[in-house]
Design a protein around this motif. Sequence first.
Motif, PDB file in Angstrom:
ATOM      1  N   GLU A   1      25.393  21.518 -35.970  1.00  0.00           N
ATOM      2  CA  GLU A   1      24.850  20.283 -35.402  1.00  0.00           C
ATOM      3  C   GLU A   1      24.766  20.394 -33.879  1.00  0.00           C
ATOM      4  O   GLU A   1      23.923  19.746 -33.251  1.00  0.00           O
ATOM      5  CB  GLU A   1      25.725  19.081 -35.781  1.00  0.00           C
TER       6      GLU A   1
ATOM      7  N   GLN B   1      24.083  22.824 -44.301  1.00  0.00           N
ATOM      8  CA  GLN B   1      23.255  22.156 -43.295  1.00  0.00           C
ATOM      9  C   GLN B   1      21.957  21.696 -43.954  1.00  0.00           C
ATOM     10  O   GLN B   1      21.497  22.303 -44.920  1.00  0.00           O
ATOM     11  CB  GLN B   1      22.950  23.111 -42.139  1.00  0.00           C
TER      12      GLN B   1
ATOM     13  N   ARG C   1      27.715  19.440 -42.932  1.00  0.00           N
ATOM     14  CA  ARG C   1      27.368  19.592 -41.518  1.00  0.00           C
ATOM     15  C   ARG C   1      28.509  20.368 -40.853  1.00  0.00           C
ATOM     16  O   ARG C   1      29.574  20.537 -41.455  1.00  0.00           O
ATOM     17  CB  ARG C   1      27.116  18.267 -40.804  1.00  0.00           C
TER      18      ARG C   1
END
Lengths: 281, 281
Positions: free
Chosen positions: B136, B73, B132
């Motif tokens: 998210e 991330q 990701r």
Amino acid sequence: MANLWDQPATTALRADGLRVADVDTSSRPGFTGDKRQGKAALTERGQVLSKLQEKLFAHGRTGGDRSVLLVLQGMDTSGKGGIVRHVIGSVDPQGVDHASFGVPTEQEKQHDFLWRIRKRLPAHGQLGVFDRSHYEDVLVARVHDLVPRAEWEQRYGQINKFEREVAESGTIIVKVAMFISLEEQKRRLRERLQRPDKYWKFSPADITERDYWPEYQKAYQAILDRTNTEYAPWYVLPADHKWYSRLAVTELLIDALTSLRLDWPPADFDVAEQMRLLERS
Amino acid sequence: MANLWDQPATTALRADGLRVADVDTSSRPGFTGDKRQGKAALTERGQVLSKLQEKLFAHGRTGGDRSVLLVLQGMDTSGKGGIVRHVIGSVDPQGVDHASFGVPTEQEKQHDFLWRIRKRLPAHGQLGVFDRSHYEDVLVARVHDLVPRAEWEQRYGQINKFEREVAESGTIIVKVAMFISLEEQKRRLRERLQRPDKYWKFSPADITERDYWPEYQKAYQAILDRTNTEYAPWYVLPADHKWYSRLAVTELLIDALTSLRLDWPPADFDVAEQMRLLERS
């Protein structure tokens, strides 16, 4: 580096009219250099491949619909895994979609043989790699009578139709059949039995399959005779020399990617304006 | 090479009790060497990682049920792509399952937020990489009010439950949050606007998102506070120096793989007998 090819790999390895029985598995079609030069060329050309692949990926990210699919076929120990590691390993993993096709699962068997293949076709911008493929369904399936002759007979036509559709959708298909000699295979299997760090790559079936060598040669010949098309050509790769086969596949992929004539995607925004906004942010 | 770490990356980057606002994005926790030494270490340690990953892959091929999942991330330009290219790129593509999670598709929106994530969990023996992830859904979704507060609030617990299940099934989860400074991000976006070969990586939203920096920091803090568990720990990675972040992630993965204590799978056949059969074949 000097050009060490007296003809492009795409020409030297083209399967047109080729007899599998005549392949000199220790030859290095087109390449005039030695092993040292071949390894140096692999490093250098791997970087070229990597840059081209990045452009393909960039296009996929910006709406482009092209992709490349490498289909690898070959007997056990012919070096498919090494191609993945040393050729595909030179490009960005983000842009690679690798699929390995083993014995079909129970679920896969409930479908047409192309069902599992379609699911793994590369997305736009991706370099897809099939380690084995739908061709197993006219290789092992034919050699071991896993399905009736009438069934595998019609698969050649089904494969051509399928591949035409894939090619027309924007995917460049590069099919590579790797051939080693029976003696070279024995050497490679022997190594797997001598090294405990390679036991996991060995299966007793690898030896029993050797008895079917002539049948496999025949099945490969049928593939070359019946599925070597303009839109999905076969390349026949003598693979006794690992360094040569890796270099040659690198060249085939460079050729495929170059044929797309991709440049970096243009900006779909006002660069100067964005720069102003950025500096103020 | 001398050990250039005064404490292991796993210790130096552990998120326990850490305040996002206090992160010095230009620091290199644990590493005492300079850039040149860091790059040399990356090459050397990449080979160690590659060998460990091969053992994981070998186990997966021989019935083992372990896998590793790297969750990346970070804000735009924090270097997630570079980690994939330069760290994951050092291992065999056959053993890598890379998944990138963008804006959910219409189909994905018809399901629970973890639906698309579950589908991409790494198979046995694979090194999975999430560029990701489900985070998210508590980052952009929270910052931009894409779902009501009551909905994202409950996601933290759902994530912990999900990750516990994944960890218990045999997957080692390594979560890395990459932080760069607002100024470093400006430099990187500027480069994308100055180089036509990088336009494709730029989106005007990258600039407007900069206004939400404090909200993102808060959302990241909530993640660290609420989803930093024993079975799925967070590592906080100062990422202004690309060479450092790549080296550090390499070390985190080496640690994860080492903890599995894998050796080469033993032969499940009689080696001597197979050797006899081979020589006769």
